[in-house]
Design a protein around this motif. Structure first.
Motif, PDB file in Angstrom:
ATOM      1  N   PHE A 124       0.647  -1.274  -0.007  1.00  0.00           N
ATOM      2  CA  PHE A 124       0.090  -0.045  -0.020  1.00  0.00           C
ATOM      3  C   PHE A 124       0.716   1.197   0.051  1.00  0.00           C
ATOM      4  CE2 PHE A 124      -2.613  -3.201   2.261  1.00  0.00           C
ATOM      5  CZ  PHE A 124      -3.720  -3.173   1.280  1.00  0.00           C
ATOM      6  N   ARG A 125       2.301   1.207  -0.087  1.00  0.00           N
ATOM      7  CA  ARG A 125       2.913   2.329   0.051  1.00  0.00           C
ATOM      8  C   ARG A 125       2.753   3.027  -1.168  1.00  0.00           C
ATOM      9  NH1 ARG A 125       9.175  -0.055  -0.259  1.00  0.00           N
ATOM     10  NH2 ARG A 125       8.319  -0.824   1.732  1.00  0.00           N
ATOM     11  N   ASP A 126       2.824   4.542  -1.012  1.00  0.00           N
ATOM     12  CA  ASP A 126       2.710   5.419  -2.043  1.00  0.00           C
ATOM     13  C   ASP A 126       3.154   6.893  -1.775  1.00  0.00           C
ATOM     14  OD1 ASP A 126       1.740   6.349  -4.609  1.00  0.00           O
ATOM     15  OD2 ASP A 126      -0.395   6.197  -4.237  1.00  0.00           O
ATOM     16  N   SER A 127       3.601   7.468  -2.843  1.00  0.00           N
ATOM     17  CA  SER A 127       4.128   8.904  -2.597  1.00  0.00           C
ATOM     18  C   SER A 127       3.686   9.785  -3.954  1.00  0.00           C
ATOM     19  CB  SER A 127       5.619   8.919  -2.394  1.00  0.00           C
ATOM     20  OG  SER A 127       6.221   8.572  -3.383  1.00  0.00           O
ATOM     21  N   TYR A 128       3.522  10.916  -3.701  1.00  0.00           N
ATOM     22  CA  TYR A 128       2.922  11.728  -4.874  1.00  0.00           C
ATOM     23  C   TYR A 128       2.862  13.164  -4.343  1.00  0.00           C
ATOM     24  CZ  TYR A 128      -1.684  11.342  -2.238  1.00  0.00           C
ATOM     25  OH  TYR A 128      -2.599  11.275  -1.150  1.00  0.00           O
ATOM     26  N   SER A 129       2.741  14.222  -5.542  1.00  0.00           N
ATOM     27  CA  SER A 129       2.670  15.568  -5.056  1.00  0.00           C
ATOM     28  C   SER A 129       1.508  16.404  -5.380  1.00  0.00           C
ATOM     29  CB  SER A 129       4.014  16.227  -5.930  1.00  0.00           C
ATOM     30  OG  SER A 129       3.573  16.020  -7.385  1.00  0.00           O
ATOM     31  N   LEU A 130       1.013  17.139  -4.632  1.00  0.00           N
ATOM     32  CA  LEU A 130       0.022  18.119  -4.638  1.00  0.00           C
ATOM     33  C   LEU A 130       0.240  19.530  -4.995  1.00  0.00           C
ATOM     34  CD1 LEU A 130      -1.973  16.562  -1.692  1.00  0.00           C
ATOM     35  CD2 LEU A 130      -2.606  16.054  -4.189  1.00  0.00           C
ATOM     36  N   ALA A 131      -0.407  20.359  -5.906  1.00  0.00           N
ATOM     37  CA  ALA A 131      -0.027  21.577  -6.072  1.00  0.00           C
ATOM     38  C   ALA A 131      -1.492  22.533  -6.277  1.00  0.00           C
ATOM     39  CB  ALA A 131       0.907  21.971  -7.066  1.00  0.00           C
ATOM     40  N   ASN A 132      -1.489  23.560  -5.759  1.00  0.00           N
ATOM     41  CA  ASN A 132      -2.777  24.312  -6.143  1.00  0.00           C
ATOM     42  C   ASN A 132      -2.365  25.724  -6.105  1.00  0.00           C
ATOM     43  OD1 ASN A 132      -4.984  22.587  -5.232  1.00  0.00           O
ATOM     44  ND2 ASN A 132      -3.531  22.390  -3.738  1.00  0.00           N
ATOM     45  N   ALA A 133      -3.123  26.596  -7.184  1.00  0.00           N
ATOM     46  CA  ALA A 133      -2.933  28.029  -7.059  1.00  0.00           C
ATOM     47  C   ALA A 133      -4.117  28.890  -7.510  1.00  0.00           C
ATOM     48  CB  ALA A 133      -1.546  28.384  -8.240  1.00  0.00           C
ATOM     49  N   GLY A 134      -4.274  29.934  -7.040  1.00  0.00           N
ATOM     50  CA  GLY A 134      -5.637  30.678  -7.141  1.00  0.00           C
ATOM     51  C   GLY A 134      -5.567  32.130  -7.040  1.00  0.00           C
ATOM     52  N   ILE A 135      -6.621  32.661  -7.462  1.00  0.00           N
ATOM     53  CA  ILE A 135      -6.788  34.055  -7.284  1.00  0.00           C
ATOM     54  C   ILE A 135      -8.218  34.244  -6.713  1.00  0.00           C
ATOM     55  CG2 ILE A 135      -6.859  36.098  -8.697  1.00  0.00           C
ATOM     56  CD1 ILE A 135      -5.148  35.241 -10.730  1.00  0.00           C
ATOM     57  N   LEU A 136      -8.015  35.368  -6.048  1.00  0.00           N
ATOM     58  CA  LEU A 136      -9.579  35.861  -5.335  1.00  0.00           C
ATOM     59  C   LEU A 136      -9.639  37.277  -5.822  1.00  0.00           C
ATOM     60  CD1 LEU A 136     -11.208  35.069  -2.187  1.00  0.00           C
ATOM     61  CD2 LEU A 136     -10.443  37.285  -2.377  1.00  0.00           C
ATOM     62  N   PHE A 137     -10.756  37.829  -6.145  1.00  0.00           N
ATOM     63  CA  PHE A 137     -10.864  39.262  -6.059  1.00  0.00           C
ATOM     64  C   PHE A 137     -12.399  39.655  -6.014  1.00  0.00           C
ATOM     65  CE2 PHE A 137     -10.980  37.073 -10.183  1.00  0.00           C
ATOM     66  CZ  PHE A 137     -12.233  37.641 -10.951  1.00  0.00           C
ATOM     67  N   PRO A 138     -12.736  40.781  -5.337  1.00  0.00           N
ATOM     68  CA  PRO A 138     -13.950  41.066  -5.095  1.00  0.00           C
ATOM     69  C   PRO A 138     -14.739  41.603  -6.321  1.00  0.00           C
ATOM     70  CG  PRO A 138     -12.514  42.892  -4.618  1.00  0.00           C
ATOM     71  CD  PRO A 138     -11.598  41.795  -5.110  1.00  0.00           C
TER      72      PRO A 138
END
Length: 278
Positions: free
Chosen positions: A191-205
């Motif tokens: 069951f061993r595992d390794s991986y990468s996660l990435a997020n990017a975002g913009i917030l504006f009114p």
């Protein structure tokens, strides 16, 4: 799609030099789907005020045609602001999966405990973004009989979040990105595992009084080998609208998911999230 993520990360780091950062009149900074302060998927470096408690309930419903299934997650988070620009969050989730033809699975998922330390806050008039450290532990509380677990013995993630909140003329713009490395069950060959996660975002009114906000995010998961209730490798674009007040926050969005695994076609997911500060 990965170049979009890279572009947003570069913007998050370098745009503060072009826009003047001032003391921000922020109504509220709600938590995201992991319980950390952020957008919907992206974690920002900012944290809840000390002794501030925030409770979140969410619905994430994915509809897939190939393979044919509908998977709905009902996460709940409890987040607490600590001293020294840090916060902790506990997340639990209930899953309901309806596979064709009419095969239904349901049960509790694993429990996550996350910690964030904003070790380099964005200061007034600074052109440099804030930077935060993210640590997450995953406890194997999921229902293994129904397949609702994401780990078998243990799991963990470590990463960094960067971002800035900037005033540009009469508008507040938030630009954030995070990257994490996840590992699980390293002592178990099956069951061993390794991986990468990435997020990017913009917030504006998009409202005059800054309480109605628009969110645009890009997410990426790569290197996941073990198939669990969390799904497979993917890239996704999320668009959402957030209504904020001093204590109540409501966010609605939709996520367009491109899956890298053979046998899985693209899908979409609807998201609804409500948080309350106590």
């Amino acid at each position: 799609m990965r170049y979009v993520l890279l572009l947003l990360i570069i913007i998050a780091v370098h745009l503060p030099a072009a826009l003047h950062a001032e003391e921000l009149e922020i109504v509220n900074r709600p938590v995201n789907t992991s319980g950390m302060t952020g957008l919907l998927m992206t974690t920002s470096p900012f944290t809840l005020p000390p002794r501030s408690l925030e409770i979140g309930i969410m619905t994430l419903s994915e509809n897939s045609l190939v393979p044919n299934y509908t998977a709905t997650a009902y996460p709940m988070t409890v987040s607490l602001g600590l001293s020294h620009n840090s916060e902790i969050a506990v997340k639990s989730v209930y899953y309901y999966v309806n596979e064709d033809p009419g095969q239904i699975s349901r049960g509790m998922g694993d429990t996550e405990l996350s910690y964030k330390w904003n070790f380099r806050p964005q200061t007034e008039f600074s052109s440099m973004p804030g930077i935060g450290l993210i640590l997450t532990g995953v406890c194997p509380t999921g229902d293994k009989v129904s397949g609702m677990n994401s780990v078998s013995h243990w799991g963990g993630r470590v990463g960094i979040s960067v971002g800035s909140e900037l005033i540009w003329e009469d508008h507040i713009i938030g630009i954030f990105a995070d990257g994490q490395v996840a590992v699980q069950d390293l002592s178990d060959k099956e069951f061993r595992d390794s991986y990468s996660l990435a997020n990017a975002g913009i917030l504006f009114p998009i409202s005059k009084y800054r309480n109605l906000q628009m969110i645009i995010e890009y997410s990426l998961r790569k290197g996941k080998d073990i198939f669990t209730v969390d799904g497979v490798d993917f890239s996704a674009v999320t668009v959402g609208i957030r209504l904020v007040s001093e204590r109540f926050n409501l966010t609605l969005g939709t996520e367009f998911i491109h899956k890298s695994q053979e046998g899985f076609e693209d899908s979409n997911r609807m998201l609804g999230m409500m948080t309350i500060k106590l």
